[in-house]
Design an enzyme around this catalytic site. Structure first.
Site, PDB file in Angstrom:
ATOM      1  N   THR A  33      77.603 -11.466-124.418  1.00 58.11           N
ATOM      2  CA  THR A  33      76.960 -10.302-124.464  1.00 58.11           C
ATOM      3  C   THR A  33      77.588  -9.485-125.685  1.00 58.11           C
ATOM      4  O   THR A  33      77.023  -8.194-125.907  1.00 58.11           O
ATOM      5  CB  THR A  33      77.284  -9.514-123.014  1.00 58.11           C
ATOM      6  OG1 THR A  33      78.728  -9.504-123.049  1.00 58.11           O
ATOM      7  CG2 THR A  33      76.576 -10.358-122.216  1.00 58.11           C
TER       8      THR A  33
ATOM      9  N   ASP B  48      83.374 -23.418-118.376  1.00 56.01           N
ATOM     10  CA  ASP B  48      83.331 -22.614-119.854  1.00 56.01           C
ATOM     11  C   ASP B  48      81.935 -22.982-120.334  1.00 56.01           C
ATOM     12  O   ASP B  48      81.388 -23.976-120.574  1.00 56.01           O
ATOM     13  CB  ASP B  48      84.297 -23.491-120.827  1.00 56.01           C
ATOM     14  CG  ASP B  48      84.443 -22.660-122.197  1.00 56.01           C
ATOM     15  OD1 ASP B  48      83.313 -21.906-122.423  1.00 56.01           O
ATOM     16  OD2 ASP B  48      85.220 -22.955-122.873  1.00 56.01           O
TER      17      ASP B  48
ATOM     18  N   TYR C 160      71.566 -12.118-131.165  1.00 52.60           N
ATOM     19  CA  TYR C 160      71.775 -12.248-129.587  1.00 52.60           C
ATOM     20  C   TYR C 160      70.273 -12.394-128.908  1.00 52.60           C
ATOM     21  O   TYR C 160      70.325 -13.225-128.171  1.00 52.60           O
ATOM     22  CB  TYR C 160      72.358 -10.791-129.136  1.00 52.60           C
ATOM     23  CG  TYR C 160      72.278 -10.357-127.698  1.00 52.60           C
ATOM     24  CD1 TYR C 160      73.121 -11.301-126.483  1.00 52.60           C
ATOM     25  CD2 TYR C 160      71.436  -9.536-127.148  1.00 52.60           C
ATOM     26  CE1 TYR C 160      73.163 -10.946-125.348  1.00 52.60           C
ATOM     27  CE2 TYR C 160      71.466  -9.133-125.789  1.00 52.60           C
ATOM     28  CZ  TYR C 160      71.936  -9.925-124.923  1.00 52.60           C
ATOM     29  OH  TYR C 160      72.025  -9.671-123.559  1.00 52.60           O
TER      30      TYR C 160
ATOM     31  N   THR D 246      67.198 -10.278-121.409  1.00 49.87           N
ATOM     32  CA  THR D 246      67.313  -9.021-122.142  1.00 49.87           C
ATOM     33  C   THR D 246      66.145  -8.685-122.882  1.00 49.87           C
ATOM     34  O   THR D 246      65.205  -9.274-123.227  1.00 49.87           O
ATOM     35  CB  THR D 246      68.311  -9.092-123.248  1.00 49.87           C
ATOM     36  OG1 THR D 246      68.501  -8.094-123.817  1.00 49.87           O
ATOM     37  CG2 THR D 246      68.111 -10.106-124.160  1.00 49.87           C
ATOM     38  N   ASP D 247      65.892  -7.128-122.961  1.00 51.22           N
ATOM     39  CA  ASP D 247      64.918  -6.519-123.609  1.00 51.22           C
ATOM     40  C   ASP D 247      64.908  -6.719-124.911  1.00 51.22           C
ATOM     41  O   ASP D 247      64.047  -6.703-125.625  1.00 51.22           O
ATOM     42  CB  ASP D 247      65.279  -4.945-123.215  1.00 51.22           C
ATOM     43  CG  ASP D 247      66.419  -4.567-123.816  1.00 51.22           C
ATOM     44  OD1 ASP D 247      67.554  -5.165-123.084  1.00 51.22           O
ATOM     45  OD2 ASP D 247      66.699  -3.619-124.637  1.00 51.22           O
TER      46      ASP D 247
HETATM   47  N1  LIG Z   1      75.397  -5.524-120.609  1.00 46.01           N
HETATM   48  C1  LIG Z   1      73.903  -5.026-120.835  1.00 46.01           C
HETATM   49  O1  LIG Z   1      73.782  -3.894-121.106  1.00 46.01           O
HETATM   50  C2  LIG Z   1      72.844  -6.073-120.890  1.00 46.01           C
HETATM   51  C3  LIG Z   1      71.871  -5.776-121.145  1.00 46.01           C
HETATM   52  C4  LIG Z   1      70.800  -6.761-121.013  1.00 46.01           C
HETATM   53  C5  LIG Z   1      70.759  -7.884-120.530  1.00 46.01           C
HETATM   54  N2  LIG Z   1      72.084  -8.220-120.148  1.00 46.01           N
HETATM   55  C6  LIG Z   1      72.237  -9.243-119.533  1.00 46.01           C
HETATM   56  O2  LIG Z   1      72.757  -9.132-118.137  1.00 46.01           O
HETATM   57  C7  LIG Z   1      73.639 -10.397-117.926  1.00 46.01           C
HETATM   58  C8  LIG Z   1      74.892  -9.921-117.365  1.00 46.01           C
HETATM   59  O3  LIG Z   1      75.721  -9.074-118.166  1.00 46.01           O
HETATM   60  P1  LIG Z   1      76.769  -8.121-117.956  1.00 46.01           P
HETATM   61  O4  LIG Z   1      76.644  -7.102-118.322  1.00 46.01           O
HETATM   62  O5  LIG Z   1      77.285  -8.573-116.475  1.00 46.01           O
HETATM   63  O6  LIG Z   1      77.675  -9.073-118.916  1.00 46.01           O
HETATM   64  P2  LIG Z   1      79.413  -8.875-119.179  1.00 46.01           P
HETATM   65  O7  LIG Z   1      80.092  -7.912-118.326  1.00 46.01           O
HETATM   66  O8  LIG Z   1      79.733  -8.762-120.685  1.00 46.01           O
HETATM   67  O9  LIG Z   1      79.980 -10.349-118.677  1.00 46.01           O
HETATM   68  C9  LIG Z   1      79.736 -11.605-119.365  1.00 46.01           C
HETATM   69  C10 LIG Z   1      80.081 -12.467-118.444  1.00 46.01           C
HETATM   70  O10 LIG Z   1      80.111 -13.801-119.031  1.00 46.01           O
HETATM   71  C11 LIG Z   1      81.117 -14.388-119.322  1.00 46.01           C
HETATM   72  N3  LIG Z   1      81.455 -15.414-120.356  1.00 46.01           N
HETATM   73  C12 LIG Z   1      81.097 -15.149-121.636  1.00 46.01           C
HETATM   74  N4  LIG Z   1      81.275 -16.153-122.349  1.00 46.01           N
HETATM   75  C13 LIG Z   1      81.391 -17.132-121.393  1.00 46.01           C
HETATM   76  C14 LIG Z   1      82.011 -18.698-121.518  1.00 46.01           C
HETATM   77  N5  LIG Z   1      81.941 -18.983-122.862  1.00 46.01           N
HETATM   78  N6  LIG Z   1      82.219 -19.114-120.483  1.00 46.01           N
HETATM   79  C15 LIG Z   1      82.186 -18.631-119.289  1.00 46.01           C
HETATM   80  N7  LIG Z   1      81.753 -17.374-119.060  1.00 46.01           N
HETATM   81  C16 LIG Z   1      81.643 -16.692-120.293  1.00 46.01           C
HETATM   82  C17 LIG Z   1      82.345 -13.537-119.382  1.00 46.01           C
HETATM   83  O11 LIG Z   1      83.678 -13.879-119.189  1.00 46.01           O
HETATM   84  P3  LIG Z   1      85.047 -13.440-119.491  1.00 46.01           P
HETATM   85  O12 LIG Z   1      85.283 -12.043-118.745  1.00 46.01           O
HETATM   86  O13 LIG Z   1      85.996 -14.394-119.474  1.00 46.01           O
HETATM   87  O14 LIG Z   1      84.814 -12.757-120.883  1.00 46.01           O
HETATM   88  C18 LIG Z   1      81.822 -12.286-118.444  1.00 46.01           C
HETATM   89  O15 LIG Z   1      82.006 -12.703-116.934  1.00 46.01           O
HETATM   90  C19 LIG Z   1      73.724 -11.260-119.039  1.00 46.01           C
HETATM   91  O16 LIG Z   1      72.591 -12.182-118.975  1.00 46.01           O
HETATM   92  C20 LIG Z   1      73.305 -10.402-120.258  1.00 46.01           C
HETATM   93  O17 LIG Z   1      73.021 -11.024-121.346  1.00 46.01           O
HETATM   94  C21 LIG Z   1      73.229  -7.329-120.096  1.00 46.01           C
END
Ligand SMILES: NC(=O)c1ccc[n+]([C@@H]2O[C@H](COP(=O)([O-])OP(=O)(O)OC[C@H]3O[C@@H](n4cnc5c(N)ncnc54)[C@H](OP(=O)(O)O)[C@@H]3O)[C@@H](O)[C@H]2O)c1
Length: 282
Positions: free
Chosen positions: A58, A32, A121, A97-98
Site C-alpha cells: 500500500t 510473505d 501502485y 483500489t480507485d
Molecule cells: N489504505 C487506503 O487508503 C486504500 C485505498 C484503496 C484501496 N486500498 C486497498 O485496501 C486493502 C486494505 O488496505 P489497508 O488500508 O488495510 O492496508 P494497510 O493498513 O497498509 O495494510 C496492508 C497489510 O498488508 C501487509 N503486507 C504488506 N506487504 C506484505 C507482504 N509482503 N507479505 C505479507 N503481508 C504484507 C501489511 O503487513 P505489515 O504490517 O507486516 O507491513 C499490512 O498488514 C488493500 O488491498 C489496499 O490496496 C487501500
C-alpha cells in the site's frame, strides 16, 4: 465456515478480526506475499471454506521506484491465491483500489468503466484484478478508496497529529472521492463471502466507498470539527504538493451494484469518523 484471511496487522485485517474472530489470520511472518507459491500452498494445506485477501503493498509513492516488488505482492500473489481457491472450489474476496482509473471527468466510476492507472501502485493492483478474473475462482474484487480506521497510518491520524500543533493547514481540494471506514469495508468483505458461497453467479468486480463524496480538504475540515480542533483549512491544488506517484483527480465510485448484490449501502463516513475518534486515545 472456516475462513482464511491473508493479513493480520493492516487496517482491514484488524477490523476483520473484530467481526470474524474465529477466522485464521496470516501475517507477513506466516505468509510473505512476496512469495506467491508459498502463499498459495498455505491455502491448499489449510483447506478453508473461503479466503479474504486483506494484505497488499500500500506504499503508493514507494511503488514508483519498486514496481516489480509491488507487482509481486499486488498481482502475482493474488493471482496465485485465486488459482488455489479455484482448485478447491472456494470463494475469494480481494480488495482493490480507485487508483485503477485515470481520474478524469466528474462522473462516478462504474465497475465496468475502462481502467487507466496513472501510477505504479494502480498498475500493480489492476494486474492483480486481471489475474484473479482469469483464475476461474469464484471471486469478488472490491475496489475501495481512502481507507481509514483507528489503526495504522491514515489521513485521520495524520490530520489529528498536525492539527494538534498547527492553527492552519493547506490541504488538497481538487481530488474528489470518499473516505471508507475500514470497519464498513470489513463488513462488506464478510458479507460478500457469505453471498458467494450460495450465489456464485454474483462473482465479479464491485465498488465500495463511504458517502458523501468530498475532497481531502473537506475531509480534513470534518476531522477538525469532530475532534474539536480550531485548525483552519486552506484549499490548495494538487500541484502545490508534488508527490512521486500521480494521484487521480476523480476517485468517485458508483457503488450501486454492490448494494444490489450484497445489500450493503455506502456508509456515511462522518459516522465512521466519529467512531474512530471515540476509539483513539485522547
Ligand atoms: N489504505 C487506503 O487508503 C486504500 C485505498 C484503496 C484501496 N486500498 C486497498 O485496501 C486493502 C486494505 O488496505 P489497508 O488500508 O488495510 O492496508 P494497510 O493498513 O497498509 O495494510 C496492508 C497489510 O498488508 C501487509 N503486507 C504488506 N506487504 C506484505 C507482504 N509482503 N507479505 C505479507 N503481508 C504484507 C501489511 O503487513 P505489515 O504490517 O507486516 O507491513 C499490512 O498488514 C488493500 O488491498 C489496499 O490496496 C487501500
Amino acid at each position: 465456515m472456516s475462513l482464511l484471511v491473508f493479513g493480520k496487522t493492516g487496517q482491514l485485517a484488524l477490523e476483520l478480526q473484530r467481526l470474524a474472530p474465529d477466522a485464521t489470520y496470516l501475517g507477513r511472518d506466516q505468509a510473505d506475499q512476496t512469495n506467491p507459491d508459498a502463499c498459495a500452498a498455505l491455502i491448499r494445506k489449510l483447506n478453508p471454506d473461503a479466503v479474504i485477501n486483506a494484505a497488499a503493498w500500500t506504499d503508493v509513492d514507494g511503488a514508483e521506484t519498486q514496481e516489480d516488488a509491488a507487482t509481486r505482492v499486488n498481482a502475482e500473489t493474488p493471482g496465485a491465491l485465486a488459482k488455489a481457491c479455484a482448485e478447491l472450489g472456494i470463494p475469494l474476496v480481494h480488495v482493490s483500489t480507485d487508483y485503477v482509473f485515470d481520474g478524469t471527468g466528474e462522473k462516478l466510476w462504474k465497475p465496468s468503466d475502462p481502467t487507466g492507472p496513472q501510477n505504479a501502485y494502480g498498475r500493480s493492483k489492476l494486474k492483480g484484478e486481471q489475474a484473479i478474473a482469469a483464475s476461474g475462482a469464484v471471486h469478488a474484487i472490491i475496489r475501495t478508496s481512502w481507507v481509514v480506521s483507528a489503526h495504522g497510518k491514515n489521513f485521520v491520524k495524520t490530520m489529528l497529529a498536525l492539527g494538534a500543533t498547527r492553527d492552519k493547514l493547506t490541504i488538497v481540494a481538487d481530488q474528489h472521492g470518499a473516505p471508507t471506514p475500514a470497519r464498513d469495508l470489513a463488513a462488506l468483505c464478510v458479507r460478500a463471502i457469505e453471498v458467494l458461497k450460495t450465489e456464485p453467479n454474483k462473482a465479479g468486480t464491485y465498488h465500495f466507498a463511504g458517502q458523501p463524496d468530498t475532497t481531502w480538504a473537506g475531509f480534513a475540515r470534518e476531522i477538525f470539527a469532530q475532534a474539536g480542533l480550531k485548525t483552519t483549512v486552506e484549499d490548495v491544488s494538487t500541484s502545490a504538493f508534488p508527490r512521486p506517484a500521480k494521484r487521480p483527480a476523480n476517485s468517485r465510485l458508483d457503488c450501486t451494484a454492490t448494494e444490489a448484490a450484497f445489500g450493503i449501502k455506502r456508509p456515511d463516513w462522518r459516522k465512521g469518523l466519529a467512531d474512530i475518534l471515540k476509539e483513539l486515545p485522547k
